[in-house]
Design a protein around this motif. Structure first.
Motif, PDB file in Angstrom:
ATOM      1  N   GLY A  12     -22.122 -13.289  -8.960  1.00  0.00           N
ATOM      2  CA  GLY A  12     -22.800 -14.167  -8.012  1.00  0.00           C
ATOM      3  C   GLY A  12     -22.610 -15.635  -8.319  1.00  0.00           C
ATOM      4  N   ASN A  18     -21.365 -10.967  -3.478  1.00  0.00           N
ATOM      5  CA  ASN A  18     -21.870 -10.756  -2.123  1.00  0.00           C
ATOM      6  C   ASN A  18     -20.729 -10.495  -1.144  1.00  0.00           C
ATOM      7  OD1 ASN A  18     -24.862 -11.063  -2.230  1.00  0.00           O
ATOM      8  ND2 ASN A  18     -24.218 -12.895  -3.325  1.00  0.00           N
ATOM      9  N   TYR A  21     -19.477  -6.987  -1.910  1.00  0.00           N
ATOM     10  CA  TYR A  21     -20.308  -5.954  -1.278  1.00  0.00           C
ATOM     11  C   TYR A  21     -19.902  -5.773   0.182  1.00  0.00           C
ATOM     12  CZ  TYR A  21     -23.761  -6.657  -5.090  1.00  0.00           C
ATOM     13  OH  TYR A  21     -24.396  -6.769  -6.287  1.00  0.00           O
ATOM     14  N   GLU A  43     -30.825  -8.301  -3.534  1.00  0.00           N
ATOM     15  CA  GLU A  43     -29.399  -7.999  -3.660  1.00  0.00           C
ATOM     16  C   GLU A  43     -29.156  -6.513  -3.450  1.00  0.00           C
ATOM     17  OE1 GLU A  43     -25.745  -9.316  -6.538  1.00  0.00           O
ATOM     18  OE2 GLU A  43     -27.696  -9.018  -7.450  1.00  0.00           O
ATOM     19  N   THR A  44     -28.067  -6.179  -2.826  1.00  0.00           N
ATOM     20  CA  THR A  44     -27.570  -4.842  -2.464  1.00  0.00           C
ATOM     21  C   THR A  44     -28.319  -4.221  -1.292  1.00  0.00           C
ATOM     22  OG1 THR A  44     -28.837  -3.382  -3.966  1.00  0.00           O
ATOM     23  CG2 THR A  44     -26.820  -4.401  -4.862  1.00  0.00           C
ATOM     24  N   TYR A 135     -30.140 -15.835 -10.495  1.00  0.00           N
ATOM     25  CA  TYR A 135     -31.363 -15.036 -10.537  1.00  0.00           C
ATOM     26  C   TYR A 135     -32.516 -15.746 -11.229  1.00  0.00           C
ATOM     27  CZ  TYR A 135     -30.439 -10.508  -8.511  1.00  0.00           C
ATOM     28  OH  TYR A 135     -30.223  -9.496  -7.620  1.00  0.00           O
ATOM     29  N   HIS A 153     -29.621 -13.498  -1.860  1.00  0.00           N
ATOM     30  CA  HIS A 153     -30.889 -12.959  -2.385  1.00  0.00           C
ATOM     31  C   HIS A 153     -31.822 -14.035  -2.940  1.00  0.00           C
ATOM     32  CE1 HIS A 153     -28.165 -12.833  -5.896  1.00  0.00           C
ATOM     33  NE2 HIS A 153     -29.237 -13.245  -6.549  1.00  0.00           N
TER      34      HIS A 153
END
Length: 183
Positions: A12, A18, A21, A43-44, A135, A153
């Motif tokens: 990230g 991202n 994904y 996230e996810t 994060y 996120h």
């Protein structure tokens, strides 16, 4: 005088997970998901088939094939001229990612020594002057200056100085004149 130390997260921040994904999801389901759909969600999550993206984190090859965050290579190389730079990843949560992350770093960041790569569980052990991470759980207990790298996120986090691109990071550290960052 010792150089100041910068701890930089991988996922990230250096690796665009991202986008990864989104790309992997499309390749496996045929469904296109726009990044805007993921804004403000954990996230996810936020994908039509819930749970599939979290499964990617346990899939061999996922971490090895992540795209490089635009501008990260140039800025990190420049930062290393004046700072002690460590790559710090909470990789132990996904054990198969360890070798993949080492290979990924060797390919995309060959100028970073193995001596400057730290894989851990919790990042509360990290001691540095600066931490660049996406994060809150990693920045919250960090004693140095906290740089939040923007990700879907964390778009609602308000407690940190936010950096949207590696160009923003370069400007913060005063290395922008030597770096041309493209996105």
């Amino acid at each position: 005088m010792a150089k100041k130390r910068i701890a930089i997260d991988m996922d990230g921040v250096m690796a665009d997970l991202n986008q990864h994904y989104i790309d992997w999801y499309y390749e496996r389901t045929g469904e296109k998901v726009e990044k805007e759909r993921l804004m403000g969600l954990p996230e996810t999550t936020g994908f039509p088939q819930e749970g599939i993206v979290h499964h990617f984190l346990h899939t061999p090859g996922f971490f090895r094939t992540a795209p490089v965050m635009p501008g990260s290579q140039e800025v990190i190389r420049r930062l290393m001229e004046n700072y002690e730079v460590f790559i710090v990843s909470a990789a132990v949560e996904f054990p198969q990612s360890l070798s993949e992350k080492i290979e990924w770093l060797a390919e995309h960041f060959p100028f970073i020594s193995w001596k400057n790569i730290v894989f851990c569980g919790l990042k509360t052990i990290v001691r540095a002057d600066y931490m660049i991470d996406d994060y809150d759980k990693n920045l919250r207990y960090f004693d140095g200056e906290r740089l939040l790298f923007t990700a879907p996120h964390n778009i609602n986090y308000q407690d940190y100085n936010r950096y949207d691109t590696w160009d923003d990071v370069a400007k913060f550290f005063g290395v922008q004149e030597a770096v041309t960052v493209t996105g």
